[in-house]
Design a protein around this motif. Sequence first.
Motif, mmCIF file in Angstrom:
data_model
loop_
_atom_site.group_PDB
_atom_site.id
_atom_site.type_symbol
_atom_site.label_atom_id
_atom_site.label_comp_id
_atom_site.label_asym_id
_atom_site.label_seq_id
_atom_site.Cartn_x
_atom_site.Cartn_y
_atom_site.Cartn_z
ATOM 1 N N UNK A 19 32.419 32.840 50.241
ATOM 2 C CA UNK A 19 32.860 32.125 51.221
ATOM 3 C C UNK A 19 34.277 31.519 50.660
ATOM 4 N N UNK A 20 34.977 31.773 49.800
ATOM 5 C CA UNK A 20 36.307 31.467 49.263
ATOM 6 C C UNK A 20 37.301 32.451 49.417
ATOM 7 N N UNK A 21 38.367 32.518 50.164
ATOM 8 C CA UNK A 21 39.353 33.317 50.169
ATOM 9 C C UNK A 21 39.847 34.015 48.695
ATOM 10 N N UNK A 22 39.668 35.036 48.763
ATOM 11 C CA UNK A 22 39.745 35.920 47.349
ATOM 12 C C UNK A 22 41.119 35.709 46.746
ATOM 13 N N UNK A 23 41.208 35.395 45.543
ATOM 14 C CA UNK A 23 42.730 35.493 44.534
ATOM 15 C C UNK A 23 42.767 36.823 44.258
ATOM 16 N N UNK A 24 41.780 37.841 44.320
ATOM 17 C CA UNK A 24 42.384 39.173 43.901
ATOM 18 C C UNK A 24 42.039 40.108 45.004
ATOM 19 N N UNK A 25 42.545 41.412 44.962
ATOM 20 C CA UNK A 25 42.076 42.416 45.809
ATOM 21 C C UNK A 25 40.861 42.848 45.513
ATOM 22 N N UNK A 26 40.138 43.224 46.346
ATOM 23 C CA UNK A 26 38.650 44.016 46.493
ATOM 24 C C UNK A 26 38.767 45.016 45.351
ATOM 25 N N UNK A 27 39.853 45.963 45.021
ATOM 26 C CA UNK A 27 39.542 46.671 43.904
ATOM 27 C C UNK A 27 39.941 46.351 42.608
ATOM 28 N N UNK A 28 40.225 44.999 42.534
ATOM 29 C CA UNK A 28 40.671 44.386 41.173
ATOM 30 C C UNK A 28 39.481 43.318 40.902
ATOM 31 N N UNK A 29 38.442 43.304 41.903
ATOM 32 C CA UNK A 29 37.492 42.054 41.640
ATOM 33 C C UNK A 29 36.289 42.673 41.041
ATOM 34 N N UNK A 30 36.031 42.346 39.820
ATOM 35 C CA UNK A 30 34.747 42.909 39.266
ATOM 36 C C UNK A 30 33.502 42.321 39.825
ATOM 37 N N UNK A 41 34.132 47.601 40.221
ATOM 38 C CA UNK A 41 34.851 46.813 41.228
ATOM 39 C C UNK A 41 33.901 46.720 42.273
ATOM 40 N N UNK A 42 34.181 45.649 43.125
ATOM 41 C CA UNK A 42 33.616 45.674 44.491
ATOM 42 C C UNK A 42 34.286 46.738 45.252
ATOM 43 N N UNK A 43 35.428 46.835 45.168
ATOM 44 C CA UNK A 43 36.179 48.066 45.941
ATOM 45 C C UNK A 43 35.574 49.362 45.660
ATOM 46 N N UNK A 44 35.339 49.673 44.466
ATOM 47 C CA UNK A 44 34.792 51.075 44.110
ATOM 48 C C UNK A 44 33.457 51.109 44.820
ATOM 49 N N UNK A 45 32.480 50.000 44.734
ATOM 50 C CA UNK A 45 31.223 50.042 45.223
ATOM 51 C C UNK A 45 31.292 50.330 46.527
ATOM 52 N N UNK A 46 31.942 49.546 47.221
ATOM 53 C CA UNK A 46 32.294 49.637 48.928
ATOM 54 C C UNK A 46 32.724 50.877 49.278
ATOM 55 N N UNK A 47 33.788 51.533 48.540
ATOM 56 C CA UNK A 47 34.346 52.651 48.936
ATOM 57 C C UNK A 47 33.523 53.947 48.898
ATOM 58 N N UNK A 48 32.298 53.722 47.655
ATOM 59 C CA UNK A 48 31.455 54.607 47.512
ATOM 60 C C UNK A 48 30.542 54.716 48.583
ATOM 61 N N UNK A 49 30.241 53.455 49.139
ATOM 62 C CA UNK A 49 29.348 53.552 50.450
ATOM 63 C C UNK A 49 29.971 53.825 51.646
ATOM 64 N N UNK A 50 31.120 53.936 51.757
ATOM 65 C CA UNK A 50 31.974 54.475 52.964
ATOM 66 C C UNK A 50 32.096 53.330 53.985
ATOM 67 N N UNK A 51 31.988 51.969 53.235
ATOM 68 C CA UNK A 51 32.275 50.843 54.025
ATOM 69 C C UNK A 51 33.626 50.109 54.354
#
Length: 140
Positions: A115-126, A70-80
């Motif tokens: 560019x579109x408001x996400x319908x899912x949270x970052x941790x659930x977005x593959x 997920x995007x959330x996992x990747x961004x957390x791993x990068x400390x972002x």
Amino acid sequence: MMKKSSIRKVLSLIGCMVLIAAMALSFTGCSTGKPNETPAETGESVTFQFVVTDPDGKDTTFDITSDKKTVGEALQEEGLIEGEMGEYGLYVTTVNGITLDWDKDQMYWAFYIDGEYAATSVDLTEITEGVVYSFVAQAG
């Protein structure tokens, strides 16, 4: 001359063969031969762009390469990103070192996908390669 019953049998046979051919094409025509796998399942890394728009409207762009699902996992791993688990997933409070607090400054981080408001949270977005994910500071 052929009888009507013989003509109907021939036409029915031709119709069945056409139907079988159409069904066979529909099952194989769109297949890539590979199952739909995420980067985490294949062990492959995926690259995507991540853009942060801070409260002053300044954009900071990152090119992220990760083998996370997920995007959330990747961004957390990068400390972002940092946040708290909420009713709808990870509620992001800090992005690229900037913390927003709705109770103090009536601002929050909004998550966007291409560019579109996400319908899912970052941790659930593959993660999808080539897609641009972003967090934008939003005022209430």
